[in-house]
Write a protein that holds these residues in place. Structure first.
Motif, PDB file in Angstrom:
ATOM      1  N   ARG A  77      -8.384  -2.428  -2.860  1.00 41.38           N
ATOM      2  CA  ARG A  77      -8.744  -1.446  -3.886  1.00 41.38           C
ATOM      3  C   ARG A  77      -7.553  -1.181  -4.810  1.00 41.38           C
ATOM      4  NH1 ARG A  77     -11.278   4.050  -2.447  1.00 41.38           N
ATOM      5  NH2 ARG A  77     -10.955   4.156  -4.698  1.00 41.38           N
ATOM      6  N   LEU A  78      -6.391  -1.075  -4.216  1.00 40.63           N
ATOM      7  CA  LEU A  78      -5.188  -0.784  -4.983  1.00 40.63           C
ATOM      8  C   LEU A  78      -4.888  -1.900  -5.977  1.00 40.63           C
ATOM      9  CD1 LEU A  78      -3.004   1.471  -4.978  1.00 40.63           C
ATOM     10  CD2 LEU A  78      -1.660   0.016  -3.486  1.00 40.63           C
ATOM     11  N   LEU A  79      -5.007  -3.146  -5.514  1.00 37.17           N
ATOM     12  CA  LEU A  79      -4.603  -4.280  -6.338  1.00 37.17           C
ATOM     13  C   LEU A  79      -5.673  -4.720  -7.338  1.00 37.17           C
ATOM     14  CD1 LEU A  79      -2.797  -6.492  -3.686  1.00 37.17           C
ATOM     15  CD2 LEU A  79      -1.838  -4.801  -5.226  1.00 37.17           C
ATOM     16  N   GLN A  80      -6.936  -4.485  -7.013  1.00 39.80           N
ATOM     17  CA  GLN A  80      -7.998  -5.013  -7.855  1.00 39.80           C
ATOM     18  C   GLN A  80      -8.694  -3.969  -8.717  1.00 39.80           C
ATOM     19  OE1 GLN A  80      -8.542  -8.232  -8.030  1.00 39.80           O
ATOM     20  NE2 GLN A  80      -7.102  -8.771  -6.419  1.00 39.80           N
TER      21      GLN A  80
ATOM     22  N   SER B  19      -6.394  11.561   8.844  1.00 38.88           N
ATOM     23  CA  SER B  19      -5.599  11.348  10.059  1.00 38.88           C
ATOM     24  C   SER B  19      -4.273  10.650   9.793  1.00 38.88           C
ATOM     25  CB  SER B  19      -6.406  10.510  11.064  1.00 38.88           C
ATOM     26  OG  SER B  19      -6.610   9.189  10.581  1.00 38.88           O
ATOM     27  N   GLY B  20      -4.194   9.926   8.673  1.00 36.68           N
ATOM     28  CA  GLY B  20      -2.983   9.155   8.415  1.00 36.68           C
ATOM     29  C   GLY B  20      -2.871   7.937   9.320  1.00 36.68           C
ATOM     30  N   VAL B  21      -3.980   7.585   9.986  1.00 37.49           N
ATOM     31  CA  VAL B  21      -4.008   6.412  10.870  1.00 37.49           C
ATOM     32  C   VAL B  21      -4.968   5.398  10.274  1.00 37.49           C
ATOM     33  CG1 VAL B  21      -4.526   5.554  13.175  1.00 37.49           C
ATOM     34  CG2 VAL B  21      -3.510   7.820  12.893  1.00 37.49           C
ATOM     35  N   LEU B  22      -4.465   4.205   9.960  1.00 35.13           N
ATOM     36  CA  LEU B  22      -5.278   3.152   9.372  1.00 35.13           C
ATOM     37  C   LEU B  22      -5.454   2.008  10.356  1.00 35.13           C
ATOM     38  CD1 LEU B  22      -4.416   4.752   6.800  1.00 35.13           C
ATOM     39  CD2 LEU B  22      -4.293   2.550   5.609  1.00 35.13           C
ATOM     40  N   THR B  23      -6.683   1.550  10.513  1.00 35.55           N
ATOM     41  CA  THR B  23      -6.908   0.329  11.273  1.00 35.55           C
ATOM     42  C   THR B  23      -6.515  -0.846  10.376  1.00 35.55           C
ATOM     43  OG1 THR B  23      -9.168   0.015  10.495  1.00 35.55           O
ATOM     44  CG2 THR B  23      -8.870   1.421  12.449  1.00 35.55           C
TER      45      THR B  23
ATOM     46  N   LEU C  15       0.829  -1.205   0.000  1.00 36.06           N
ATOM     47  CA  LEU C  15       0.000   0.000   0.000  1.00 36.06           C
ATOM     48  C   LEU C  15       0.865   1.257   0.000  1.00 36.06           C
ATOM     49  CD1 LEU C  15      -2.826   1.154   0.069  1.00 36.06           C
ATOM     50  CD2 LEU C  15      -2.836   0.895   2.548  1.00 36.06           C
ATOM     51  N   ARG C  16       1.938   1.243   0.773  1.00 36.79           N
ATOM     52  CA  ARG C  16       2.819   2.423   0.803  1.00 36.79           C
ATOM     53  C   ARG C  16       3.435   2.693  -0.568  1.00 36.79           C
ATOM     54  NH1 ARG C  16       3.457   3.813   6.144  1.00 36.79           N
ATOM     55  NH2 ARG C  16       3.269   2.078   7.606  1.00 36.79           N
ATOM     56  N   SER C  17       3.659   1.630  -1.342  1.00 39.91           N
ATOM     57  CA  SER C  17       4.343   1.805  -2.630  1.00 39.91           C
ATOM     58  C   SER C  17       3.534   2.660  -3.602  1.00 39.91           C
ATOM     59  CB  SER C  17       4.626   0.431  -3.257  1.00 39.91           C
ATOM     60  OG  SER C  17       3.416  -0.168  -3.679  1.00 39.91           O
ATOM     61  N   ALA C  18       2.211   2.714  -3.413  1.00 37.41           N
ATOM     62  CA  ALA C  18       1.395   3.508  -4.341  1.00 37.41           C
ATOM     63  C   ALA C  18       0.204   4.129  -3.628  1.00 37.41           C
ATOM     64  CB  ALA C  18       0.938   2.622  -5.497  1.00 37.41           C
ATOM     65  N   SER C  19       0.381   4.448  -2.364  1.00 40.86           N
ATOM     66  CA  SER C  19      -0.749   4.949  -1.570  1.00 40.86           C
ATOM     67  C   SER C  19      -1.291   6.278  -2.077  1.00 40.86           C
ATOM     68  CB  SER C  19      -0.326   5.094  -0.105  1.00 40.86           C
ATOM     69  OG  SER C  19       0.749   6.002   0.007  1.00 40.86           O
ATOM     70  N   LEU C  20      -0.444   7.076  -2.709  1.00 37.36           N
ATOM     71  CA  LEU C  20      -0.901   8.388  -3.183  1.00 37.36           C
ATOM     72  C   LEU C  20      -2.018   8.262  -4.215  1.00 37.36           C
ATOM     73  CD1 LEU C  20       2.536  10.245  -3.485  1.00 37.36           C
ATOM     74  CD2 LEU C  20       0.775  10.558  -1.744  1.00 37.36           C
ATOM     75  N   GLU C  21      -2.057   7.123  -4.909  1.00 39.38           N
ATOM     76  CA  GLU C  21      -3.132   6.902  -5.889  1.00 39.38           C
ATOM     77  C   GLU C  21      -4.494   6.822  -5.206  1.00 39.38           C
ATOM     78  OE1 GLU C  21      -2.638   4.094  -9.028  1.00 39.38           O
ATOM     79  OE2 GLU C  21      -0.471   3.989  -8.729  1.00 39.38           O
ATOM     80  N   LEU C  22      -4.492   6.485  -3.914  1.00 41.15           N
ATOM     81  CA  LEU C  22      -5.744   6.372  -3.161  1.00 41.15           C
ATOM     82  C   LEU C  22      -5.936   7.541  -2.206  1.00 41.15           C
ATOM     83  CD1 LEU C  22      -5.624   2.568  -2.300  1.00 41.15           C
ATOM     84  CD2 LEU C  22      -7.023   3.668  -4.030  1.00 41.15           C
ATOM     85  N   GLY C  23      -5.089   8.553  -2.328  1.00 35.28           N
ATOM     86  CA  GLY C  23      -5.230   9.724  -1.471  1.00 35.28           C
ATOM     87  C   GLY C  23      -4.666   9.538  -0.081  1.00 35.28           C
TER      88      GLY C  23
ATOM     89  N   PRO D 261       2.140   8.158   2.229  1.00 34.78           N
ATOM     90  CA  PRO D 261       2.873   6.891   2.397  1.00 34.78           C
ATOM     91  C   PRO D 261       3.406   6.655   3.807  1.00 34.78           C
ATOM     92  CG  PRO D 261       4.152   8.479   1.118  1.00 34.78           C
ATOM     93  CD  PRO D 261       2.788   9.056   1.264  1.00 34.78           C
ATOM     94  N   ASP D 262       3.383   7.685   4.662  1.00 39.89           N
ATOM     95  CA  ASP D 262       3.896   7.492   6.029  1.00 39.89           C
ATOM     96  C   ASP D 262       2.764   7.201   7.013  1.00 39.89           C
ATOM     97  OD1 ASP D 262       2.763  10.010   5.906  1.00 39.89           O
ATOM     98  OD2 ASP D 262       4.146  10.862   7.378  1.00 39.89           O
ATOM     99  N   PHE D 263       1.644   6.656   6.512  1.00 40.95           N
ATOM    100  CA  PHE D 263       0.538   6.335   7.415  1.00 40.95           C
ATOM    101  C   PHE D 263       0.998   5.332   8.473  1.00 40.95           C
ATOM    102  CE2 PHE D 263       0.123   3.224   3.924  1.00 40.95           C
ATOM    103  CZ  PHE D 263       0.100   2.040   4.630  1.00 40.95           C
ATOM    104  N   VAL D 264       0.287   5.330   9.593  1.00 41.78           N
ATOM    105  CA  VAL D 264       0.568   4.350  10.644  1.00 41.78           C
ATOM    106  C   VAL D 264      -0.638   3.421  10.762  1.00 41.78           C
ATOM    107  CG1 VAL D 264       2.115   5.832  11.949  1.00 41.78           C
ATOM    108  CG2 VAL D 264      -0.318   5.900  12.454  1.00 41.78           C
TER     109      VAL D 264
END
Length: 911
Positions: free
Chosen positions: A313-316, A299-303, A112-120, A123-126
């Protein structure tokens, strides 16, 4: 060579699953496969760390474990001499390359970090769990903002179902499986119209019965107030009305025709209700999902649920998904999966493109492999999405051969024999285990008791009196509450215990009251202070809190509160709270992190009998195990919605659970029967885990009636005898003395002064924060240039901006820029292989090197520092790194400290 590229092991308890996984991984290394081409996924961070260490230790000490060496020789087809010859090079390659021994969650996080910007997403989310109250607030705000609160109320009124009172929990359950949910169809049936049609047929039935001369008791069965009441009648459990004894003589053709039509119309009514309920739920769920996604982005915080959702979503769904697997610095040719029975459907679907890629080259010269290991008898996580059925389904889909690992290397002979006896006729497909050749006889006892806890304590006392070490005893319970009650009973009898349930520090009342007091000091809400004041027996008028300042660190505040109020009282949980507080430099972050923390409750002694839930004991073993029956009633399945999965592993049906619907709907009846069978299997899996933890002796205490053990026909028995091993004699006395020393050391916490000695150094938390942020900047920079620095600073501002302030951020930018412009530093990078944040395992210690540069003829270790306060300590640390790398890489190694100071870059060479 016996290496099978596509293989699965069904590994029963104690059969050497970790051994097999490690042999497979190391065999691939000896067969010339780079560590970077192997993905080894485990279930927990602990398991991943242990496997990494095991690989290193096994390679270093290859000849010390004959069984391990022989297994690798068989797998690779290489002689022992060849393996010893290759060992130094294999070890060197492994240590100097990037390995992927990870948990699935951490692997998906990397993708997810490798292309997280595509999903808004930044990349430094926790990734961590968030307070339920906070997530619920975001959801309600979203619903309110869109004028949907009335719909939420209408849903509750329309369906009249108490099970939907916890609507937020239901929304969370939808989100966990969101990518697998079916597309929602339109509502094509009307509840009111179906009720009207049912009423017409009901009246027709009464008329037909009257015409047939039916007695009053028969007529009364159809004299109902509404469709719901009619639907609940047992009348409809038979295919025809004449099968009921009351109607046998009067059920003619007309009556049976009306009965069949009424039964069909009642099914339409149930389906109409299901359509309406699902329509309302999905409409509200759209707002829940939107609120959850928006919160994660802002928030940059992901459960962990967010992590699965966004990765899927990224992969499919994203246009670039087919390229994503090439952006994670690895092209995997080999996949090894541990604890596969606990892999969720969604996790497998996220891995599926990688697995498909491996099988796409099957039959070609390219060497690829797929391996997984697990035990469906130990699948305990269906409630988290774990599907044990995947184990066989995947084997069938890809043509993977499943081999049995059926020798138990853990337990004594009697334990193995009794487990076989209990499960061979009660668990479908159970493969009996064999004992190892040198297994001891052991001891097994089952007895019935009305006083489960008292008898469990008595059994522990008996073991102790016979000379069994208290550390070799484990109690297994069904719930955290059972464990807490048992610990209290043990303490009364003087038995030391270690409570290892899933209780969290934040749920301990005394700790929660103290943190609430910190919240009061910072926020001023008097209600937050009440709990602690009540515990110490004081009022606001009696306490002086004038010492408090918002600029104090959380550690200083917690420490001062403990001292001021005499709050320590030999409670180790206070020490754990102090340790937690020391990680934060500001109060708001401390309070937020505490709310979402899952810090385990402190053990109240250094040694003692373990008390843990059966779920928590999975993967562990103990010399003597005492298994307690569940003290409360078993939980019943009351879920209002039933998810049904198709062969493509997606949800194809969501059924609204309605009492007696199985009498009308064959499909519903079949799915509910499958669910009951799965629930029964899950309960047996829990028992299997509990009964296979014992090495030498197993004691089971069951209730005479309503026992969880009834499902496997356990009855009272006593075989074997308790034999005390010589190695345990005299240990208890020594450990008892250790306990006494420790208790004396910590008991004076409330009267000692911290930091009064001149040689004690007070931690500078601002400096620690600055250093951490500086290292983070250097770590995430793609290259050592200004463009990379510019991108890195965006993430640094998001993560540390509020804590560092404008001046701190400016200092980091200034110092890193000075480093990149330093000609000497840029010269070091030329012709070097650059490795950042390189993990290092040496002499039993795990370390992290800031920057490791590899040249053709030597290595260079670089450590960054932001201050020269501890230069001697810094030099000692880098010299240790030098020695370790030189031994591992077998190359001359130099060391260097680069001080990124406020006014200059200073480079210190250590040769």
């Amino acid at each position: 060579m016996s290496f099978k590229p596509f293989l699965a092991y069904s590994a029963s308890a104690g059969s050497g699953k970790t051994f097999a996984l490690s042999v497979r991984y190391i065999s691939l290394l000896f067969m010339g496969e780079p560590a970077g081409s192997i993905l080894a996924a485990t279930f927990t961070n602990k398991a991943a760390a242990e496997m990494r260490q095991r690989v290193v230790d096994s390679l270093r000490h290859l000849g010390e474990n004959k069984a391990f060496l022989d297994a690798i020789a068989i797998e690779t087809g290489m002689s022992r001499d060849v393996l010893f010859q290759k060992q130094p090079e294999v070890l060197k390659r492994f240590l100097s390359s990037t390995s992927h021994i990870v948990t699935l969650d951490s692997f998906f996080s990397k993708i997810l970090r490798s292309a997280s910007l595509e999903l808004g997403l930044e990349p430094d989310f926790v990734t961590k769990e968030q307070p339920k109250e906070e997530l619920e607030k975001h959801f309600l705000d979203e619903v309110d903002a869109n004028g949907m609160l009335s719909d939420l109320v209408k849903l509750a009124m329309d369906i009249e179902d108490k099970r939907f009172k916890k609507i937020f929990d239901l929304m969370q359950n939808f989100y966990k499986v969101d990518p697998l949910l079916p597309a929602q169809s339109e509502v094509t049936l009307s509840i009111s119209k179906e009720e009207e049609a049912c009423e017409i047929l009901r009246l027709e039935m009464l008329k037909a019965l009257e015409n047939a001369g039916a007695p009053d008791r028969c007529l009364k069965q159809f004299d109902t107030k509404n469709t719901k009441e009619l639907f609940s009648k047992k009348l409809f459990e038979k295919e025809t009305l004449g099968e009921h004894s009351w109607y046998k003589k009067i059920a003619n053709g007309e009556i049976e025709a009306v009965y069949a039509a009424l039964k069909q119309r009642l099914l339409h009514w149930a389906k109409a209700k299901e359509m309406v309920v699902l329509h309302h739920l999905f409409r509200i769920y759209d707002y829940y999902k939107n609120a959850t996604i928006t919160n994660a982005r802002n928030s940059g915080v992901l459960t962990f649920d967010d992590l699965s959702y966004f990765t899927y979503r990224l992969l499919q769904e994203m246009p670039s998904s087919e390229f994503l697997y090439f952006k994670i610095d690895a092209k995997f040719r080999h996949i090894l999966l541990d604890e596969f029975q606990d892999t969720s459907t969604l996790q497998f679907l996220l891995l599926k493109p990688l697995i498909d890629e491996i099988f796409s080259g099957q039959g070609q010269s390219d060497f690829k492999s797929f391996f997984y290991v697990g035990d469906t008898k130990q699948s305990l996580y269906r409630f988290r999405g774990g599907e044990e059925e995947l184990f066989d389904k995947i084997a069938q889909r890809y043509g993977v051969q499943i081999e049995q690992m059926d020798t138990n290397y853990r337990s004594s002979r009697y334990v193995v024999e009794q487990v076989n006896l209990w499960f061979k006729d009660t668990m479908e497909g159970y493969v009996p285990q064999k004992s190892k050749t040198d297994a001891s006889e052991g001891y097994v006892e089952v007895f019935e008791s009305e006083e489960i806890i008292d008898d469990a304590v008595a059994q522990a006392q008996r073991l102790l009196e016979l000379g069994i070490d208290v550390d070799d005893i484990a109690f297994l319970v069904s719930t955290n509450k059972d464990g807490q009650n048992l610990q209290e009973a043990c303490e009364k009898e003087g038995i030391h215990t270690l409570l290892k349930t899933s209780s969290s520090l934040k749920n301990v009342p005394k700790v929660a009251a103290l943190v609430a007091m910190v919240s009061y000091l910072f926020g001023g809400e008097k209600i937050d202070a009440e709990a602690m004041l009540l515990k110490v027996g004081k009022s606001f008028d009696e306490v002086d809190l004038s010492w408090f300042s918002v600029f104090m660190s959380p550690l200083q505040i917690v420490d001062r509160l403990i001292r001021e109020f005499g709050y320590f009282d030999n409670d180790r949980n206070m020490l754990k709270l102090l340790e937690f507080a020391s990680s934060f430099s500001d109060i708001p972050t401390f309070l937020d992190e505490f709310r979402t923390s899952s810090i385990s409750v402190a053990a109240h002694s250094i040694h003692g009998a373990n008390i843990m839930t059966i779920h928590g004991s999975k993967g562990l073993e103990f010399e003597y195990v005492i298994v307690l029956d569940k003290l409360t009633r078993p939980n019943s399945d009351k879920a209002p919605l039933i998810f049904h999965y198709n062969d493509d592993l997606h949800i194809d049906q969501i059924l609204y659970r309605t009492q007696n619907r199985e009498h009308f709907d064959d499909n519903y009846a079949r799915i509910m029967e499958e669910r009951r069978a799965s629930s029964l299997k899950d309960r047996k899996n829990v028992l299997y885990v509990a009964l296979t933890r014992a090495v030498e002796g197993l004691i089971v205490i069951k209730k005479p009636e309503g026992s969880i053990f009834d499902e496997i026909n356990i009855s009272p028995i006593k075989i074997g005898e308790i034999i005390v091993k010589c190695s345990t004699l005299g240990v208890q006395e020594e450990k008892s003395r250790e306990n006494e020393v420790v208790s004396v050391t910590i008991s004076d916490y409330g009267t000692q002064e911290i930091g009064t000695k001149e040689d004690e150094e007070e931690k500078d938390y601002e400096a620690i924060l600055f250093g951490t942020a500086l290292h983070y900047t250097l770590e995430i920079m793609g290259e050592f240039d200004e463009q990379s620095l510019k991108f890195a600073l965006v993430s640094v501002r998001n993560r540390y901006g509020q804590l560092l302030g404008h001046e701190g951020l400016a200092q980091i930018e200034k110092r890193v820029k000075a480093l990149i412009e330093n000609e000497a530093f840029q010269d070091f990078l030329k012709d070097a292989r650059i490795m950042k944040e390189q993990s290092l395992s040496f002499e039993g210690e795990l370390k992290q090197i800031d920057l490791l540069l590899e040249y053709d003829d030597h290595m260079l270790v670089i450590d960054y520092k932001s201050s020269k306060k501890y230069t001697i300590k810094h030099q000692t640390q880098v010299n240790y790194y030098k020695r370790a790398i030189e031994k591992i890489a077998e190359k001359p190694t130099e060391g260097m400290i680069i001080y990124l100071l406020e006014d200059k870059i200073e480079i210190v060479n250590l040769k």
